[in-house]
Design a protein around this motif. Structure first.
Motif, mmCIF file in Angstrom:
data_model
loop_
_atom_site.group_PDB
_atom_site.id
_atom_site.type_symbol
_atom_site.label_atom_id
_atom_site.label_comp_id
_atom_site.label_asym_id
_atom_site.label_seq_id
_atom_site.Cartn_x
_atom_site.Cartn_y
_atom_site.Cartn_z
ATOM 1 N N ASP A 78 0.831 -1.203 0.000
ATOM 2 C CA ASP A 78 0.000 0.000 0.000
ATOM 3 C C ASP A 78 0.866 1.253 0.000
ATOM 4 N N ALA A 79 1.959 1.193 0.748
ATOM 5 C CA ALA A 79 2.755 2.397 0.983
ATOM 6 C C ALA A 79 3.660 2.756 -0.183
ATOM 7 N N ILE A 129 5.286 4.078 -3.324
ATOM 8 C CA ILE A 129 4.895 5.131 -4.271
ATOM 9 C C ILE A 129 5.335 4.827 -5.699
ATOM 10 N N THR A 130 6.144 3.789 -5.886
ATOM 11 C CA THR A 130 6.632 3.499 -7.232
ATOM 12 C C THR A 130 6.029 2.239 -7.837
ATOM 13 N N GLY A 131 5.375 1.427 -7.005
ATOM 14 C CA GLY A 131 4.908 0.136 -7.492
ATOM 15 C C GLY A 131 5.989 -0.929 -7.409
ATOM 16 N N LYS A 176 12.876 -0.576 -9.415
ATOM 17 C CA LYS A 176 11.924 0.535 -9.340
ATOM 18 C C LYS A 176 12.007 1.310 -8.030
ATOM 19 N N VAL A 190 12.955 3.716 -5.139
ATOM 20 C CA VAL A 190 13.693 4.981 -5.088
ATOM 21 C C VAL A 190 14.200 5.297 -3.678
ATOM 22 N N GLY A 191 13.952 4.377 -2.735
ATOM 23 C CA GLY A 191 14.448 4.602 -1.378
ATOM 24 C C GLY A 191 13.717 5.691 -0.625
ATOM 25 N N CYS A 192 12.402 5.731 -0.711
ATOM 26 C CA CYS A 192 11.630 6.744 0.036
ATOM 27 C C CYS A 192 11.327 6.265 1.444
ATOM 28 N N TRP A 193 11.452 4.973 1.680
ATOM 29 C CA TRP A 193 11.285 4.312 2.986
ATOM 30 C C TRP A 193 9.875 4.405 3.550
ATOM 31 N N MET A 194 8.898 4.608 2.677
ATOM 32 C CA MET A 194 7.505 4.535 3.103
ATOM 33 C C MET A 194 7.197 3.117 3.601
ATOM 34 N N VAL A 244 9.328 1.046 4.988
ATOM 35 C CA VAL A 244 9.987 0.848 6.288
ATOM 36 C C VAL A 244 9.092 1.410 7.396
ATOM 37 N N MET A 245 8.476 2.543 7.093
ATOM 38 C CA MET A 245 7.560 3.166 8.053
ATOM 39 C C MET A 245 6.312 2.306 8.253
ATOM 40 N N THR A 256 14.716 -3.716 5.262
ATOM 41 C CA THR A 256 15.948 -3.010 5.594
ATOM 42 C C THR A 256 16.224 -1.919 4.562
ATOM 43 N N PRO A 257 16.343 -0.673 5.015
ATOM 44 C CA PRO A 257 16.623 0.411 4.077
ATOM 45 C C PRO A 257 18.117 0.497 3.798
#
Lengths: 173, 440
Positions: free
Chosen positions: A78-79, A81-83, A98, A100-104, A106-107, A115-116
């Protein structure tokens, strides 16, 4: 769908599964070469001590090896953002190309199973190991010296949990 | 008769709803209406602006998503809604009859009341065309002013910096990211921006965008002028409510929905940035305009539209972002300085924090020994975000592990006894399996 479970009675907290996991996700797939070439990344599975005291394992407490639960629905999917994070035949899969390392993710993951590390790294259920090696599909399950890690459905795992653990050598405590 | 589902909006909530509908209703007629030609991820626009992603990398669904799921996608604007006739009217003259309707119209950038704010050369960043408009101006732009020090404002600022512009950010609040961070962690990021050559001015109140033919600068209430060739506004978003004007659909700040994400009108649901739904922390309906919330709401709305009763647990204030390589995750209201849009007084009665090295920061806010907020800055601290967040969401009393909270890693194991103790709040299958596993 087949998933991985850990029997806390059998897990002695040796972390062999962590090493096997980290090695499986290197280009060389070999412990010593991956150390030599600096290929080792973080394991996607972690041995955790249940409860607060760090030395409970040594005194007969509970250790548990945990990784992605492949939830359905999955909060990380769900979180994303890139699919990149998506479901595939019940598995939760991250297409790192795909990410981008936004870590949504991880949150969002309540299990702390992502693991980020530049990209979102998580258990991928060793997709090509069986074909590549002709051995067990899962590096962690194969590496577990006490057969604490189990691959199957939760119902099958419950039957394992219902079985008492008996030492082979009668002199064991 | 075949059920007809119409979804207005094709972003996070709309796509998620369409996919869920098709999964559960193989034969239903599903139509998605969007005023945008393609479906792309809005949170990725700042990456596109920075040149880190190409246009073809903005898709969060496979290009053949609509064909594969047999969903009709109409490129038009929904201009009218007749709830009494179950009809949506489109800008191309079509009238769509629905059995169930989902409003996922999203939100639009909020432009502050500043003279000249609507002129050519002033941009928001919400749609692909906004990003394309900014990019088209870059060859002739040397200096940019960004209005707003929130998430979008700062993402734009770092993107334009990467494009080689000289960038100034004008922030109303006393510190950046006032909707996301406490003052001390915000200062860390102000410093990071300054070190990377972005000028940040806090407590800056812009009054006019200057220039005749082209943009020349932004003037502050103090009279000070910041010269620039382009202005980007990142002052948050407002829900897009045009479609429900004149209908009996109840609204407050956004469209009010119940826990099934149903509006006050039968057969009409709302999800995403337009929907004001349950907020687990505030105890009153709120809009947390966040991608994960929109996707979840889209799915739950769809399940309810299908007649499968599914209750929405609620959203919460949270966010994850990275600036110049430094990640931060924060959640909870207590983090915010009390103010009209920020936090509320009395949200916490205790804080614990550690700053072991520059750029590494952990702060946890507690009330009655329950986590009510946290800020985690740095590669290692953020790994604990998911576990802290679930303890906060499920209102678990953390008194037994309070001493250890700041050292907590991504280890659910260490908090598992608390989860076992409160197992009735962890109803998900995966949690229940864990509880049964350690219960042997």
């Amino acid at each position: 769908m087949e998933r991985l479970f850990c029997d806390p009675r059998r897990c002695v907290g040796c972390r062999a599964c962590e090493i096997a996991c980290a090695v499986e996700h290197t280009p060389s797939k070999d412990l010593f070469r991956s150390v030599l070439y600096g290929e080792l990344g973080p394991p996607r599975r972690r041995v955790q001590t249940v409860g607060a005291e760090p030395y409970r394992v040594a005194i007969g407490g509970v250790a548990l090896s945990l990784s992605c639960h492949h939830c359905d629905p999955a909060p990380c999917v769900d979180a994303c953002i890139t699919g990149a994070m998506h479901k595939e035949d019940g598995q939760t899969v991250c297409d790192v190309e795909k990410c981008v390392g936004c870590w949504m993710c991880v949150m969002s993951c309540p299990y702390g199973a992502i693991t980020p590390k530049v990209k979102a790294l998580k258990c991928d259920l060793c997709p090509d190991r069986r074909e590549r090696t002709g051995r067990s599909r899962y590096a962690c399950v194969e590496a577990c010296p006490t057969e604490a890690l189990f691959a199957g459905t939760f119902e099958e795992f419950q039957r394992v949990l219902a079985e008492p653990i008996r030492a082979v050598w009668e002199g064991a405590r | 008769m075949t059920e007809r589902y119409v979804i207005v909006g094709a972003s996070a909530a709309g796509s998620s709803a369409a996919e869920t509908l098709r999964r559960h209703a193989p034969k239903a007629q599903i139509t998605v209406v969007s005023d945008e030609k393609i479906t792309y991820s809005k949170p990725l626009l700042s990456y596109y602006l920075a040149g880190q992603l190409g246009e073809e990398q903005l898709f969060f669904r496979a290009p053949d998503f609509y064909e594969r799921y047999d969903i009709q996608r109409i490129h038009a604007r929904a201009v009218g809604l007749r709830p009494e006739k179950n009809i949506v009217e489109l800008s191309d003259g079509q009238k769509l009859q629905y059995d169930k309707l989902l409003l996922a119209t999203g939100a639009a950038p909020r432009f502050p009341k500043v003279e000249g704010i609507r002129r050519d050369g002033v941009f928001g960043l919400r749609k692909l065309e906004d990003a394309q408009g900014i990019l088209a101006r870059l060859p002739n732009a040397k200096r940019a002013v960004v209005l707003g020090g929130g998430l979008v404002g700062l993402k734009v600022a770092s993107a334009l910096k990467e494009r080689g512009l000289s960038v100034t950010v004008l922030v109303d609040s006393p510190h950046v990211l006032s909707q996301m961070l406490d003052e001390s962690s915000a200062r860390i990021f102000e410093k990071i921006f300054e070190q990377n050559g972005v000028n940040i001015y806090t407590k800056a109140r812009p009054v006019a965008v200057l220039g005749q033919e082209k943009i020349e600068g932004v003037q502050l209430a103090s009279g000070e002028v910041f010269e620039c060739d382009i202005v980007v506004v990142g002052k948050g978003v407002d829900p897009s409510l045009e479609l429900i004007e004149g209908t009996p659909i109840r609204k407050d700040y956004g469209i009010l929905v119940d826990d099934s994400l149903r509006t006050s009108v039968e057969n009409i649901y709302a999800a995403g940035d337009v929907a004001q739904a349950r907020d687990v922390l505030r105890g009153e309906p709120w809009i947390n305009a966040l991608w994960p919330c929109a996707v979840e709401q889209g799915r739950i709305a769809a399940l309810n539209m299908l007649g499968k009763e599914m209750s929405y647990r609620g959203s919460m204030r949270m966010n994850s972002v990275q600036f110049f390589g430094v990640p931060v995750i924060s959640a909870g209201l207590a983090v915010l300085t009390p103010g009209p849009l920020g936090g509320r007084p009395g949200e916490h009665d205790e804080t614990i924090e550690s700053r072991p090295a520059p750029g590494i920061y952990r702060k946890i806010f507690l009330k009655d020994d329950t986590i009510v907020g946290f800020v985690l800055v740095g590669d290692v601290p953020i790994e604990a975000a998911g576990v802290l967040r679930i303890l906060m969401e499920r209102r678990v009393n953390v008194a037994p592990i309070k001493e250890e909270l700041l050292e907590l890693g991504p280890d659910l194991g260490r908090v598992l006894p608390l989860i076992v103790e409160h197992k009735e709040r962890f109803v998900e299958r995966e949690f229940q399996e864990l509880v049964q596993t350690v219960g042997v």
